[in-house]
Design a protein around this motif. Structure first.
Motif: not given
Length: 488
Positions: A40-58
């Protein structure tokens, strides 16, 4: 004094089993919880990083277009670009944003956003150098206030520079995981407590046969050998209880057999000893005739005592495991051998009625002894010149070996008596001498083979004694009930 250590040992065994079960359960729960927490910890951190990368792309898409969607005009600088981006961004409860222009925090998220990264000086001090650079950075920052995952995306124009700072509060993001793991820990503790209670009851019931076995062993002494362990269920402990009961049966038979042997020896030898002693006290040493007669009488009594002792030893040996040593043997050959040996027992018309052509699993020496004993009884209780018939046959998986005579016969109500030790009918005792042990020896031999002795008799016409033997080997456990009757 002995019950206390036994009780401690029993409780220790119970406690050890429960401790082992609890430790295994705790280890399993800990391992499961740790695996779930890590995943779950890895899943949460992966989800956070994915969201940050989407923000970067936007942000990158908006910067590359360079057009304000509301006015249709090109962005004059990073301030307008970043203001437009912050106004259009929808962020979650654990997220926050701010915009840095020319080294200063110029734009922040709307007031309804709970996370305010601009209020954390340590965080602002950390991102300012990154905002002045020319590379997009995703970094983890720990301050006195919280623990963050930060995206710093610089935006450069010829006359000005700026950067978007998008922040995730990892403490808030992982709060749900912590609540879940706290609940898991509470449930795990409750499960362990319940396991202890259930295991205490279950292990107690599981060890009950062992406790009953201990009590049964404690209650057995030389005066009471009848206690047995209750057999419940069909598991390994039930099999152990049954095995212990069979062992106790053997112990009981052995002890009672010894008692019976001592009683029988004392009873049967007392008379000849008294007779010998009486005649030896009354003999006239000066009278050769009296000495000769007394000598003959004493030798006759001693011979009778020798036969009696031999029979008693035979019955005592019948309870031993090596009393018979069976092997596959030809019944036809056994029948011929017994008939030839029986002819020397007396002046009778010896006949062979039938012969079985098969092999059986038996001890040929012991079976010959039993068969000749029946032949000797036929000679003893019949008149010279009468017929004595021997035969063997195979019927329904059993081997039958019989002796038929034309003797005095046995009354129907006396058939049980002649099977007992020293059991003799009045007619038999009047017709011939004997100790009454012959049929007991025969039945002991048959019981050791898993067989039996059948008797059919008519007074004044004769008797038929039949040895009934299984064709193949017999499970030793099946011999217990039969042997018990012989040993007592």
């Amino acid at each position: 004094m002995t019950a206390q250590p036994d009780l401690v040992a029993r409780v220790t065994l119970r406690s050890r089993l429960i401790i082992t079960m609890v430790l295994l359960a705790v280890l399993a729960l800990l391992a499961s919880g740790a695996i779930v927490a890590v995943l779950q910890h890895r899943s949460i951190h992966g989800s956070v990083d994915d969201q940050l990368l989407r923000t970067r792309d936007e942000l990158r898409v908006l910067a590359e277009q360079g057009i304000d969607p509301e006015t249709g005009q090109a962005f004059a600088g990073p301030s307008e670009l970043l203001h437009t981006f912050l106004a259009r961004t929808v962020i979650g409860a654990a997220e926050g944003e701010l915009a840095v222009v020319d080294g200063q925090v110029l734009w922040v998220a709307s007031e309804d956003v709970p996370l305010r990264p601009e209020d954390d000086p340590d965080l602002v001090d950390h991102v300012m150098p990154l905002a002045a650079g020319d590379e997009i950075v995703v970094d983890t920052v720990r301050t006195d206030t919280s623990h963050y995952r930060v995206l710093v995306a610089p935006v450069q124009y010829p006359q000005s520079t700026g950067a978007l700072v998008h922040v995730f509060d990892l403490d808030l993001t992982e709060a749900e995981l912590r609540r879940t793991m706290t609940l898991y820990a509470a449930v795990a503790v409750g499960t362990v407590v319940l396991l202890v209670l259930v295991a205490w009851i279950a292990v107690g019931r599981l060890l009950r046969p062992i406790e009953e076995l201990r009590k049964a062993a404690d209650s057995i002494d030389e005066r009471d050998l009848t206690t047995r362990v209750p057999v419940r269920g069909r598991d390994d402990l039930a099999a152990l209880s049954a095995t212990i009961n069979r062992m106790l049966d053997r112990v009981q038979r052995s002890v009672e057999g010894q008692r019976q042997l001592l009683d029988d020896v004392g009873h049967e030898l007392r008379t000849p000893i008294t007779v010998v002693r009486g005649h030896m006290e009354l003999v006239d040493a000066e009278d050769p005739v009296d000495v000769r007669d007394t000598r003959a009488l004493v030798l006759d009594e001693l011979d009778r005592m020798g036969v009696l002792v031999g029979d008693m030893l035979m019955l005592a040996k019948a309870t031993e495991s090596d009393f018979v040593q069976p092997r596959w043997f030809d019944i036809a050959a056994l029948t011929d051998q017994v008939l030839e040996k029986a002819r020397a027992l007396g002046n009778r018309r010896w006949r062979l009625e039938r012969i079985a052509s098969t092999e059986a699993f038996l001890d040929p020496g012991r079976m010959t002894q039993a068969w000749l004993q029946l032949a000797a009884n036929a000679v003893k209780y019949s008149e010279p010149g009468t017929a004595v018939t021997l035969g063997s046959a195979l019927e329904r998986g059993e081997v039958l070996m019989w002796v038929r005579d034309e003797g005095i016969g046995i009354e129907p109500d006396q058939l049980a008596l002649v099977r007992e030790r020293f059991g003799r009918t009045k007619a038999g005792a009047a017709h011939a001498q004997g100790a009454g042990l012959g049929l007991s020896i025969v039945e002991s031999i048959m019981a050791a083979h898993g067989g039996r002795l059948d008797i059919e008799s008519t007074v004044g016409e004769g008797s038929t004694f039949t040895l009934v033997l299984p064709l193949g080997p017999v499970d030793p456990a099946d011999l217990e009930p039969t042997l018990k009757m012989e040993a007592i």
